[in-house]
Write a protein that holds these residues in place. Sequence first.
Motif, PDB file in Angstrom:
ATOM      1  N   VAL A  29       1.030  -1.179  -0.069  1.00  0.00           N
ATOM      2  CA  VAL A  29       0.059  -0.268   0.035  1.00  0.00           C
ATOM      3  C   VAL A  29       0.853   0.921  -0.092  1.00  0.00           C
ATOM      4  O   VAL A  29       0.329   2.322  -0.205  1.00  0.00           O
ATOM      5  CB  VAL A  29      -0.959  -0.020   1.186  1.00  0.00           C
ATOM      6  CG1 VAL A  29      -1.979  -1.208   1.029  1.00  0.00           C
ATOM      7  CG2 VAL A  29      -0.262  -0.082   2.662  1.00  0.00           C
ATOM      8  N   ASP A  30       2.223   1.016   0.298  1.00  0.00           N
ATOM      9  CA  ASP A  30       3.035   2.354   0.035  1.00  0.00           C
ATOM     10  C   ASP A  30       3.502   2.620  -1.432  1.00  0.00           C
ATOM     11  O   ASP A  30       4.260   3.371  -1.675  1.00  0.00           O
ATOM     12  CB  ASP A  30       4.230   2.189   1.014  1.00  0.00           C
ATOM     13  CG  ASP A  30       5.109   0.901   0.698  1.00  0.00           C
ATOM     14  OD1 ASP A  30       6.246   1.127   1.308  1.00  0.00           O
ATOM     15  OD2 ASP A  30       4.871   0.280   0.018  1.00  0.00           O
ATOM     16  N   ARG A  31       2.806   1.700  -2.123  1.00  0.00           N
ATOM     17  CA  ARG A  31       3.243   1.875  -3.502  1.00  0.00           C
ATOM     18  C   ARG A  31       2.081   2.383  -4.484  1.00  0.00           C
ATOM     19  O   ARG A  31       2.190   2.899  -5.559  1.00  0.00           O
ATOM     20  CB  ARG A  31       3.993   0.644  -4.296  1.00  0.00           C
ATOM     21  CG  ARG A  31       4.995   0.088  -3.747  1.00  0.00           C
ATOM     22  CD  ARG A  31       6.303   1.173  -3.756  1.00  0.00           C
ATOM     23  NE  ARG A  31       6.650   1.095  -5.335  1.00  0.00           N
ATOM     24  CZ  ARG A  31       7.612   0.165  -5.882  1.00  0.00           C
ATOM     25  NH1 ARG A  31       7.642  -0.774  -5.489  1.00  0.00           N
ATOM     26  NH2 ARG A  31       7.578   0.423  -6.985  1.00  0.00           N
ATOM     27  N   TYR A  32       0.927   1.749  -4.172  1.00  0.00           N
ATOM     28  CA  TYR A  32      -0.319   2.429  -4.845  1.00  0.00           C
ATOM     29  C   TYR A  32      -1.078   3.329  -4.128  1.00  0.00           C
ATOM     30  O   TYR A  32      -1.204   3.079  -2.817  1.00  0.00           O
ATOM     31  CB  TYR A  32      -1.250   1.096  -5.322  1.00  0.00           C
ATOM     32  CG  TYR A  32      -0.648   0.380  -6.123  1.00  0.00           C
ATOM     33  CD1 TYR A  32      -1.145  -0.888  -6.570  1.00  0.00           C
ATOM     34  CD2 TYR A  32       0.848   0.283  -6.752  1.00  0.00           C
ATOM     35  CE1 TYR A  32      -0.671  -1.674  -7.545  1.00  0.00           C
ATOM     36  CE2 TYR A  32       1.334  -0.503  -7.600  1.00  0.00           C
ATOM     37  CZ  TYR A  32       0.634  -1.658  -8.041  1.00  0.00           C
ATOM     38  OH  TYR A  32       1.200  -2.457  -9.044  1.00  0.00           O
ATOM     39  N   ILE A  51      -6.053   8.183  -0.355  1.00  0.00           N
ATOM     40  CA  ILE A  51      -4.531   8.395   0.048  1.00  0.00           C
ATOM     41  C   ILE A  51      -3.498   8.243  -0.965  1.00  0.00           C
ATOM     42  O   ILE A  51      -3.583   7.008  -1.532  1.00  0.00           O
ATOM     43  CB  ILE A  51      -4.624   7.735   1.454  1.00  0.00           C
ATOM     44  CG1 ILE A  51      -3.263   8.042   2.082  1.00  0.00           C
ATOM     45  CG2 ILE A  51      -4.724   6.114   1.269  1.00  0.00           C
ATOM     46  CD1 ILE A  51      -2.974   7.690   3.407  1.00  0.00           C
ATOM     47  N   SER A  52      -2.678   8.981  -1.358  1.00  0.00           N
ATOM     48  CA  SER A  52      -1.671   8.788  -2.260  1.00  0.00           C
ATOM     49  C   SER A  52      -0.569   8.010  -1.261  1.00  0.00           C
ATOM     50  O   SER A  52      -0.114   8.448  -0.262  1.00  0.00           O
ATOM     51  CB  SER A  52      -1.229  10.204  -2.401  1.00  0.00           C
ATOM     52  OG  SER A  52       0.107  10.097  -3.328  1.00  0.00           O
ATOM     53  N   SER A  53       0.073   7.282  -2.195  1.00  0.00           N
ATOM     54  CA  SER A  53       1.256   6.713  -1.765  1.00  0.00           C
ATOM     55  C   SER A  53       2.587   7.745  -2.026  1.00  0.00           C
ATOM     56  O   SER A  53       3.516   7.174  -1.493  1.00  0.00           O
ATOM     57  CB  SER A  53       1.268   5.167  -2.459  1.00  0.00           C
ATOM     58  OG  SER A  53       1.540   5.270  -3.716  1.00  0.00           O
ATOM     59  N   ALA A  54       2.589   8.520  -2.627  1.00  0.00           N
ATOM     60  CA  ALA A  54       3.679   9.400  -2.998  1.00  0.00           C
ATOM     61  C   ALA A  54       4.094  10.220  -1.942  1.00  0.00           C
ATOM     62  O   ALA A  54       5.324  10.357  -1.390  1.00  0.00           O
ATOM     63  CB  ALA A  54       3.520  10.303  -4.108  1.00  0.00           C
ATOM     64  N   SER A 101      -0.237   3.198  -9.454  1.00  0.00           N
ATOM     65  CA  SER A 101       0.183   4.591  -9.557  1.00  0.00           C
ATOM     66  C   SER A 101       0.218   5.184  -7.944  1.00  0.00           C
ATOM     67  O   SER A 101      -0.555   4.679  -7.164  1.00  0.00           O
ATOM     68  CB  SER A 101      -1.076   5.575 -10.321  1.00  0.00           C
ATOM     69  OG  SER A 101      -0.845   6.922 -10.007  1.00  0.00           O
ATOM     70  N   TYR A 102       1.087   6.030  -7.850  1.00  0.00           N
ATOM     71  CA  TYR A 102       1.324   6.743  -6.573  1.00  0.00           C
ATOM     72  C   TYR A 102       0.119   7.658  -6.120  1.00  0.00           C
ATOM     73  O   TYR A 102       0.046   7.912  -4.926  1.00  0.00           O
ATOM     74  CB  TYR A 102       2.650   7.282  -6.366  1.00  0.00           C
ATOM     75  CG  TYR A 102       3.798   6.701  -6.458  1.00  0.00           C
ATOM     76  CD1 TYR A 102       4.747   6.461  -7.470  1.00  0.00           C
ATOM     77  CD2 TYR A 102       4.095   5.593  -5.320  1.00  0.00           C
ATOM     78  CE1 TYR A 102       5.666   5.511  -7.565  1.00  0.00           C
ATOM     79  CE2 TYR A 102       5.537   4.850  -5.149  1.00  0.00           C
ATOM     80  CZ  TYR A 102       6.198   4.911  -6.370  1.00  0.00           C
ATOM     81  OH  TYR A 102       7.110   4.201  -6.523  1.00  0.00           O
ATOM     82  N   TYR A 103      -0.472   8.062  -7.278  1.00  0.00           N
ATOM     83  CA  TYR A 103      -1.216   9.271  -7.125  1.00  0.00           C
ATOM     84  C   TYR A 103      -2.813   9.049  -7.390  1.00  0.00           C
ATOM     85  O   TYR A 103      -3.096   8.172  -7.631  1.00  0.00           O
ATOM     86  CB  TYR A 103      -0.886  10.437  -8.185  1.00  0.00           C
ATOM     87  CG  TYR A 103       0.442  10.988  -8.015  1.00  0.00           C
ATOM     88  CD1 TYR A 103       1.400  10.203  -9.024  1.00  0.00           C
ATOM     89  CD2 TYR A 103       0.917  11.498  -7.178  1.00  0.00           C
ATOM     90  CE1 TYR A 103       2.798  10.689  -8.733  1.00  0.00           C
ATOM     91  CE2 TYR A 103       2.228  12.112  -6.990  1.00  0.00           C
ATOM     92  CZ  TYR A 103       3.183  11.487  -7.941  1.00  0.00           C
ATOM     93  OH  TYR A 103       4.530  11.848  -7.913  1.00  0.00           O
TER      94      TYR A 103
END
Length: 121
Positions: A29-32, A51-54, A101-103
């Motif tokens: 979940v820290d990548r998507y 929630i964004s992972s970026a 996607s991170y976003y």
Amino acid sequence: QVQLVESGGGLVQAGGSLRLSCAASGFTVDRYAIKWFRQAPGKEREEVSCISSADGSTYYAESAKGRFTISRDNAENTVYLQMNSLKVEDTAVYYCATQPSYYCEGDPDYWGQGTQVTVSS
């Protein structure tokens, strides 16, 4: 493969709280970016939060602002939606969803099976 499993739904009185969980597998979940949607009977699906992972930035629909909080636990590979001050109009099936996607922009590619939230008056 990517899988999302929601839990935590149920029946609650108006004004009460629930915490929904979205357990992820097949990715971290820290990548998507992870989104929560809901769909009530006879209504269109609504994006509730993301929630964004970026950078961990969050998005909330106007209907959720000030009452819902999205968060992420990387160790548990799970995203949560804390819902407070619930209203009858929050009654819906809640889904978590993601895309590679991170976003938060864009449409999800993967969906969970949904969890029912029913708020009684």
